[in-house]
Design an enzyme around this catalytic site. Structure first.
Site, PDB file in Angstrom:
ATOM      1  N   LYS A   1      47.715   1.614  93.131  1.00  0.00           N
ATOM      2  CA  LYS A   1      48.207   0.362  93.702  1.00  0.00           C
ATOM      3  C   LYS A   1      47.430  -0.785  93.057  1.00  0.00           C
ATOM      4  O   LYS A   1      46.213  -0.661  92.842  1.00  0.00           O
ATOM      5  CB  LYS A   1      48.000   0.379  95.221  1.00  0.00           C
ATOM      6  CG  LYS A   1      48.568  -0.831  95.965  1.00  0.00           C
ATOM      7  CD  LYS A   1      48.359  -0.708  97.476  1.00  0.00           C
ATOM      8  CE  LYS A   1      48.964  -1.897  98.230  1.00  0.00           C
ATOM      9  NZ  LYS A   1      48.803  -1.760  99.706  1.00  0.00           N
TER      10      LYS A   1
ATOM     11  N   SER B   1      52.933  -2.540 102.597  1.00  0.00           N
ATOM     12  CA  SER B   1      52.805  -3.247 101.333  1.00  0.00           C
ATOM     13  C   SER B   1      52.764  -2.326 100.116  1.00  0.00           C
ATOM     14  O   SER B   1      52.959  -2.792  99.006  1.00  0.00           O
ATOM     15  CB  SER B   1      51.534  -4.084 101.357  1.00  0.00           C
ATOM     16  OG  SER B   1      50.396  -3.238 101.424  1.00  0.00           O
TER      17      SER B   1
ATOM     18  N   SER C   1      50.602   0.046 105.870  1.00  0.00           N
ATOM     19  CA  SER C   1      51.037  -0.134 104.481  1.00  0.00           C
ATOM     20  C   SER C   1      51.104   1.133 103.643  1.00  0.00           C
ATOM     21  O   SER C   1      51.640   1.110 102.541  1.00  0.00           O
ATOM     22  CB  SER C   1      50.126  -1.142 103.772  1.00  0.00           C
ATOM     23  OG  SER C   1      50.489  -2.446 104.138  1.00  0.00           O
TER      24      SER C   1
END
Lengths: 95, 482, 484
Positions: free
Chosen positions: C76, C151, C175
């Site tokens: 990420k 997210s 997330s």
């Protein structure tokens, strides 16, 4: 609690975020939406409850006083928007 | 009607740890800009703080030295504001649970009276970087080497009533932190910086509105800034005006002060517990272990100097106030084995030199060992007091060790009585008229007339003859002629 | 190849059925071909990946290779990677190339992985739909009209679309779990403190926790073995040994007590989703687990408490982005305040600015007690609900999200509608408990996630439950249609 334009402007000042004239209204509205949500907390009786800042209620571990960080100025300053003679440059600071 | 001055101090004291409070970057003074600002100090994304155990230990030492309470659980807060020398956009500091709570500091004033100043609390926090206002194409330069240097902010109660008291308090704090060896005490490096809160009132009335004058880094500037601010406030009030609560800046070079342009009162620091730093536990065993390592403090040291070295209260006070001075004095005294002479030289010649050059004793050009070496030569009559001062000056200029200077400059006192006798004989032989006058003179007047002969002998010896011996030999020889 | 789990790829590499270069090339080829449609990657590090793969092949040939040697993963874009742009989904950091690695990245490098690139995400991890990314939204591989969740939407969609077999992600309020649920994959948020936050760009420090995502619970366990560590650079890192999370995957479930919170099956839950989740619980029951209804009376307060605490911490955490030392600086600032205000107004997107302003408000003079302190008290009440529940149960289970993936723009411009999508995930962050999501069926051809919440540091127990479930079902093996 609902906030007004003056409060939004003060928040923008504190958070150093420019809120343009055209955005003040929509920003105020959406922040009031969020505050309406969080206002649900006001109904809860929390008398005598200790605030929980860390989920594990842990305590701090300490570091020994030993130099571990070498000089990496050039590497770091390569990332800077403006740097000269080893200094970061910003518009004039007025005290 | 008189005015009463009320003063409280906030003292930012840099702790002399090797590394920053929350990072492993060095805290050495004077490095090239930003070479001691690591990723954590620069608030690079994703970096995290870890507390330096030495910073905590030194804060606890201070607390114990002023007989304060040490919080069992101490916690860190974030104080939010934007400034280019504050990389994270918040200062990590302590608000609700500082390490040190309460305590007191005893001061002595010039008239010999004593007073106790209460400490509100002392907390750990990080120092900010520096903004350099030299012109870089109309911009300011930011050096973050100082960012993250550990500080204890010592906050007094508003217990001081004059600039003199404030200075005495500040000096006493300086003596305590240097004795504890938790701060190097070098004012010129900004190791101790004072914020003074000043207000005035009619005696018996509630506290007046106060102003805060920030970042004073010498005792003299602090004294001047307070005196000026007190005078200003009284002027404003006597003209029917009001004091505005504001932050002020004092410029020592021009001896002027003004309100800060940036509006501090618009700030709302939004303190909240720092989620990256957990509460610190300080248990009783830790406190006792730290207590066991506390070095001698100024007040007990002063008492010891009186007893051990037979110094006057005054001399002992001056020499014990500051750890570096005390250390210097004790080294000299031990090496030369004459505490009285050591005290005279440290408080006399050395202090004068340091004063005139505005330097701290740590940076003195003459070491304690060198000064002791010189005192030994005074004691064994190798040099006179007058010559010793010349030797001291030469050492200060970096000319080396006392014996070498005495040799090189030919300052050795002539104590060889044969050589002095020969010179005396010659002077007497060449001063027929003066010898005649001496002989004719009243016995009471003779000692005065001796000066001429002494002067001649000293001149002949180029100042190197031992004056005491010259005196003795002259008296004997002249008496023989009577 | 991309349908294989990490465990299967690992076995193939060790047996030399294929090389790391082949595996890496396969995934890079898929990224090159597919990512235009899904927008999962902000940066692809092709050359570095191939170089690493060649190295890995040598190590594998020599024997004694580390646990994840030669396996491709993606990080990420919230984890700092030395020499590779780390944007956090923001224009603010579009030009930011860190000279250091996050602890998670170091750990994975030590385990021998090949890094394919950096995945897309909501800006500074603030969002549940990936619509706040400065690099454009990620599309859900199951239905490109729908959001992938957020997210960690780029990470989740990359696994779902077969562009990476395993990824890293972070979870502040859901997330990891919510995008895992919406994309039909498995994701785990460890206990707070289990994974080092060093080098992971902070959103809300007391809630943020990194964790892995992959197809199966077994893969997640493999990744967590490498990801979890004690790190002295993170004061909140847990100083305890990391167990082997794969060791107890197959343990029998008989007698396992599963708590089913009444509050997680309330009127807010989509009835079709409820049906799918209840069916999954029945499967666990059929394997010998005992279902027990439990109460989490303060659960409904988790969203309001979170939207005080997270913005408050974020408002301070994001102050460092001031245009002085790195990142975005506005053009031609008139003076210093103008530089701060315009750099931040231009560099941050609307959701980030909204949360900073909300957080600033909640901490400001006169409101601290009513908002921040109150929220921290409620936080303790929420934690105590779980502590009480865990006296009687081993894991808690329920839906991950109230609904399957929604369409882009569906939440209109009221931010609160979006916030309520995290209603079942946030409590685990507030309490610091480990939690995971695993695929358990479909509603309207869109995946549904089963959420498990475990006791502190009992990740292995949750993984055991998830693995047993996946041994008996094949939801986690399903691939989105129309991709190849």
């Amino acid at each position: 609690m609902s906030i007004d334009r003056a409060t939004i402007e003060k928040l923008g000042e504190l958070a150093k975020i420019l809120i343009s004239e055209s955005n003040v209204e929509v920003t105020t509205r959406s922040i009031n939406d969020v505050l309406t949500l969080v206002d649900q907390l006001q109904a809860v009786d929390t008398a005598g409850v200790r605030p929980l800042a860390n989920p594990l209620d842990a305590t701090q571990r300490l570091r020994s006083d030993v130099v571990t960080e070498p000089d990496c100025r050039d590497q770091f300053q390569a990332l800077a928007p403006a740097a000269e003679n080893g200094l970061y440059l910003v518009p004039k600071v007025i005290e | 009607m008189t005015w009463e001055t009320v003063i409280g101090l906030e003292v930012h004291t840099q702790l002399n740890t090797r590394t920053k409070i929350f990072s492993g970057a060095s805290t050495d003074f004077g490095a090239q800009p930003n070479t001691q600002a690591c990723a954590i100090d620069l608030a690079m994304p994703g970096t995290l703080p870890v507390l330096n155990e030495e910073a905590l230990r030194k804060a606890v030492m201070f607390g114990l030295a002023i007989e304060a309470e040490i919080n069992e659980i101490s916690a860190f807060e974030r104080k939010n504001y934007f400034y280019p020398d504050l990389p994270k956009g918040y200062q990590t500091t302590q608000l609700e649970k500082p390490v040190v709570v309460g305590g007191h500091v005893e001061i002595t004033l010039a008239d010999g009276s004593a007073k106790s100043i209460r400490i509100h609390h002392a907390h750990l926090e990080e120092d900010a970087g520096k903004s350099l206002h030299d012109d870089f194409h109309g911009m300011s330069g930011i050096d973050l080497n100082r960012a993250g240097t550990p500080l204890i902010e010592i906050v007094s109660e508003p217990d001081m009533r004059s600039a003199e008291e404030a200075v005495a308090f500040a000096k006493k704090l300086h003596a305590i932190v240097t004795s504890l060896d938790i701060c190097d005490g070098i004012m010129a490096h900004g190791s101790m910086r004072f914020d003074v809160n000043v207000s005035v009132r009619r005696p018996g009335e509630p506290l007046g509105t106060r102003t805060e004058t920030k970042n004073l880094n010498s005792f003299r500037f602090m004294e001047r800034a307070i005196e000026k601010e007190v005078a200003r406030q009284i002027d404003v009030l006597e003209d029917g005006g009001e004091i505005i609560q504001e932050t002020r800046l004092y410029d020592g070079d021009t001896d002027t002060a003004r309100a800060m342009r940036s509006k501090e009162e618009a700030n709302d620091y939004r303190y909240f517990p720092c989620p990256d730093l957990l509460p610190v536990e300080i248990d009783q065993a830790y406190i006792e272990a730290v207590r066991a390592t506390l070095p001698e403090l100024p007040d007990p040291r002063c008492q010891r100097f009186v007893e051990q070295y037979q110094l006057s209260e005054y001399d002992a006070g001056v020499l014990s106030e500051n750890a570096a001075t005390a250390r210097y004095f004790e080294t000299v005294a031990a090496e030369c084995n004459d505490a009285k002479l050591a005290a005279n030289w440290v408080m006399g010649e050395l202090a004068a030199k340091l004063n005139s050059e505005e330097r701290d004793i740590e940076t003195a050009s003459v070491t304690a060992r060198q000064l002791a070496g010189l005192i030994k030569r005074i004691k064994d009559n190798t040099v006179s007091n007058k010559m010793a001062r010349e030797v001291f000056d030469a050492m200060w200029q970096g000319e080396g060790e006392p014996d070498g200077i005495i040799e090189a400059r030919g300052l050795k006192q002539v104590s060889d009585s044969g050589a002095i006798e020969a010179m005396v004989d010659e002077v007497i032989a060449n001063s027929e008229k003066q010898v005649e006058n001496y002989r004719q003179a009243d016995a009471k007047k003779r000692p005065k007339m001796l000066g001429y002969f002494v002067g001649q002998v000293m001149k002949a010896s180029k100042g190197q003859a031992n004056p005491q011996q010259v005196n003795e030999i002259l008296l004997r020889k002249l008496d023989e002629l009577l | 190849m991309h349908q294989k789990t990490l465990a299967e790829l690992r076995e193939g590499l060790i047996k030399r059925e294929f090389s790391s270069v082949e595996v890496t090339q396969h995934f890079l080829e898929r990224i090159a071909r597919l990512d235009e449609r899904f927008n999962c990657f902000i940066s692809v590090t092709e050359d570095a990946a191939l170089a690493r793969a060649r190295e890995a092949d040598k190590t594998l040939a020599a024997g004694g290779a580390p646990a994840l040697c030669g396996l491709p993963v993606a990080h990420k874009d919230i984890f700092c990677t030395r020499g590779v742009r780390t944007s956090c989904g923001s224009q603010m950091l579009d030009n930011f190339i860190p000279p250091y690695d996050a602890a998670v990245v170091e750990n994975f490098n030590d385990a021998g992985v090949v890094v394919l690139g950096k995945t897309n995400m909501d800006e500074f991890a603030m969002g549940s739909s990936n619509e706040t990314s400065w690099y454009g939204a990620v599309k859900n591989p199951w239905d490109v009209r729908c959001v992938p969740g957020g997210s960690s939407g780029g990470s989740a969609a990359a696994v779902a679309a077969g562009m990476a077999p395993g990824v890293t992600a972070t979870d502040t309020g859901g997330s990891i779990r919510q995008p895992a649920a919406l994309c039909g994959i498995t994701g785990l948020k460890p206990t707070y403190g289990r994974v080092s936050r060093w080098g992971m760009i902070a959103f809300a420090s007391s809630l943020d926790q990194g964790g892995p995502m992959a197809r199966s619970a077994e893969d997640v366990a493999l990744l967590l073995n490498a990801m979890a560590s004690f790190d002295p650079r993170d004061s909140t890192s847990a100083e305890r040994a990391v167990p082997d999370y794969t060791a107890d995957l197959s343990t029998d479930l008989s007698g396992l007590r599963i708590g089913v919170p009444r509050e997680y099956f309330d009127e807010g839950l989509n009835p079709a989703t409820e049906q799918v989740v209840r069916e999954a619980l029945r499967e666990l029951e059929s394997q010998g687990a005992v279902l027990k209804d439990i109460d989490l009376p303060h659960a409904k307060l988790s969203v309001p408490a979170y939207y005080v605490i997270a913005p408050a911490e974020a408002s301070a955490n994001l102050s460092r982005f001031d245009g002085v030392r790195y990142g975005y600086r506005c053009d031609a600032p008139a003076d210093l305040p103008d530089m701060f205000k315009r750099s931040r107004a231009e560099g941050f997107g609307d959701e980030v600015k909204r949360r900073i302003l909300v957080g600033t408000y909640c901490l400001s003079a006169g409101y601290y007690d009513a908002y921040y302190n109150k929220a921290m008290q409620v936080r303790r009440l929420i934690k105590e609900d779980f502590v009480a529940a865990f006296a009687d149960v081993d894991v808690v289970a329920g839906p991950t999200c109230p609904n399957p993936a929604f369409e882009f723009g569906a939440k209109g411009d009221n931010p609160v509608a979006m916030y309520l999508e995290d209603i079942y995930t946030i409590a685990a962050n507030l309490a610091g408990l480990p939690a995971m999501s695993l695929p358990c069926g479909f509603v309207d051809n869109k995946p549904v996630g089963l959420q498990l919440i475990g006791q502190y540091f009992q990740e292995a127990r949750m993984l055991n439950v998830a693995h047993r479930y996946q041994q008996a079902t094949s939801w986690h093996r399903r691939m989105p249609p129309d991709i190849d």
